[in-house]
Design a protein around this motif. Structure first.
Motif, PDB file in Angstrom:
ATOM      1  N   MET A 174       0.846  -1.187   0.000  1.00 15.16           N
ATOM      2  CA  MET A 174       0.000   0.000   0.000  1.00 15.16           C
ATOM      3  C   MET A 174       0.883   1.239   0.000  1.00 15.16           C
ATOM      4  SD  MET A 174      -2.872  -1.161   2.805  1.00 15.16           S
ATOM      5  CE  MET A 174      -3.728   0.422   2.707  1.00 15.16           C
ATOM      6  N   HIS A 175       0.394   2.293  -0.632  1.00 13.80           N
ATOM      7  CA  HIS A 175       1.180   3.525  -0.664  1.00 13.80           C
ATOM      8  C   HIS A 175       1.335   4.119   0.729  1.00 13.80           C
ATOM      9  CE1 HIS A 175       2.822   7.339  -1.993  1.00 13.80           C
ATOM     10  NE2 HIS A 175       1.857   7.979  -1.339  1.00 13.80           N
ATOM     11  N   GLU A 176       0.253   4.094   1.499  1.00 19.76           N
ATOM     12  CA  GLU A 176       0.275   4.661   2.849  1.00 19.76           C
ATOM     13  C   GLU A 176      -0.650   3.846   3.744  1.00 19.76           C
ATOM     14  OE1 GLU A 176      -0.984   8.824   5.173  1.00 19.76           O
ATOM     15  OE2 GLU A 176      -0.947   8.708   2.968  1.00 19.76           O
ATOM     16  N   VAL A 177      -0.218   3.601   4.978  1.00 21.21           N
ATOM     17  CA  VAL A 177      -1.018   2.839   5.936  1.00 21.21           C
ATOM     18  C   VAL A 177      -1.942   3.795   6.667  1.00 21.21           C
ATOM     19  CG1 VAL A 177      -0.989   1.289   7.919  1.00 21.21           C
ATOM     20  CG2 VAL A 177       0.837   1.164   6.217  1.00 21.21           C
ATOM     21  N   GLU A 178      -3.239   3.504   6.639  1.00 27.21           N
ATOM     22  CA  GLU A 178      -4.225   4.357   7.316  1.00 27.21           C
ATOM     23  C   GLU A 178      -3.926   4.400   8.814  1.00 27.21           C
ATOM     24  OE1 GLU A 178      -7.667   5.502   9.470  1.00 27.21           O
ATOM     25  OE2 GLU A 178      -6.932   3.430   9.426  1.00 27.21           O
ATOM     26  N   ALA A 179      -4.222   5.539   9.454  1.00 26.89           N
ATOM     27  CA  ALA A 179      -3.781   5.804  10.820  1.00 26.89           C
ATOM     28  C   ALA A 179      -4.266   4.754  11.821  1.00 26.89           C
ATOM     29  CB  ALA A 179      -4.244   7.197  11.256  1.00 26.89           C
TER      30      ALA A 179
END
Length: 246
Positions: A174-179
């Protein structure tokens, strides 16, 4: 999601668990550590339940991880009755709440399955890891008897160790891991680290469970790089980029 959102619950859990050690666990440090690990995991599950309820989506979450944890807690419902935990009333409450939380997460993953299309590689899917963990539990479990309740103990530990791998795999891609997802995974790894302390305490008491300790060590090492990024995120804020390709 601000860092204090997760640090607040962690502080509450630690304070509650310390009270538990003094007033319920009879001052037995090994019982305290064992329950503390699962209380932290319960807190992580509640956080994830809130996330799914709020966004009505399981995008970025591994269904296999949630099914694996459900299998592990169902196994724990059986063998916990044969341990000294039956002397601690709060252990029943923790086990009931953990079972409800894992069942709820698995149900939501089934209900909202259409909101995700990404899964881990086949050899990390639960239909592979569950039989594998059961075979490992039969081959490597405490005691000298081939078939005993200790097999379920080993299965729980191996399944929990393998259970997080599909989630780590997804986050790697994933490009960014959700908080909230990042906090959930971070708290799961913290829970495993606490259980490593439990195994260490048991070792000094003369009860050696090296094969189960090894499972938690492998789990923690595989997530070590993620934990470094997560701790840095808690300290400095910002995004958590876990993808190896970025």
């Amino acid at each position: 999601l601000k860092p204090h959102f997760v640090l607040g619950p962690i502080e509450f859990i630690l304070r509650f668990a310390w009270w538990l050690n003094l007033h319920v666990g009879g001052g037995q440090m090994e019982v305290f550590l064992f329950l503390l690990g699962y209380i932290v995991q319960l807190g992580a599950s509640c956080l994830l339940l809130f996330k799914i309820w709020k966004f009505k989506s399981i995008y970025g979450l591994s269904v296999d991880t949630q099914v694996a944890y459900l299998l592990a807690v169902l196994s724990r419902c059986v063998w916990s009755l044969e341990t000294r935990l039956v002397e601690t009333k709060i252990a029943y409450l923790e086990l009931i709440l953990s079972t409800v939380a894992c069942g709820g997460l698995a149900f939501l993953c089934w209900k909202l399955y259409y909101t995700t299309s990404k899964h881990s590689v086949p050899f990390l899917r639960v239909y592979v890891t569950a039989p594998m963990c059961l075979v490992l539990a039969v081959l490597f479990h405490p005691g000298d008897d081939w078939f005993s309740m200790q097999i379920l103990v080993s299965y729980t530990m191996f399944q929990e160790a393998m259970g997080l791998l599909p989630q780590l795999y997804l986050m790697r891609h994933m490009h960014e891991v959700e908080a909230m997802t990042s906090h959930y995974v971070g708290l799961i790894v913290v829970a495993r680290f606490i259980r490593m302390l439990f195994w260490g305490k048991m070792y000094f008491l003369g009860e050696h469970f090296l094969q189960l300790f090894f499972a938690d060590v492998c789990h923690t090492l595989l997530a070590a790089d993620y934990m470094y990024l997560w701790m840095r995120k808690l300290k400095d804020g910002g995004r958590l980029i876990y993808s190896q390709s970025l």
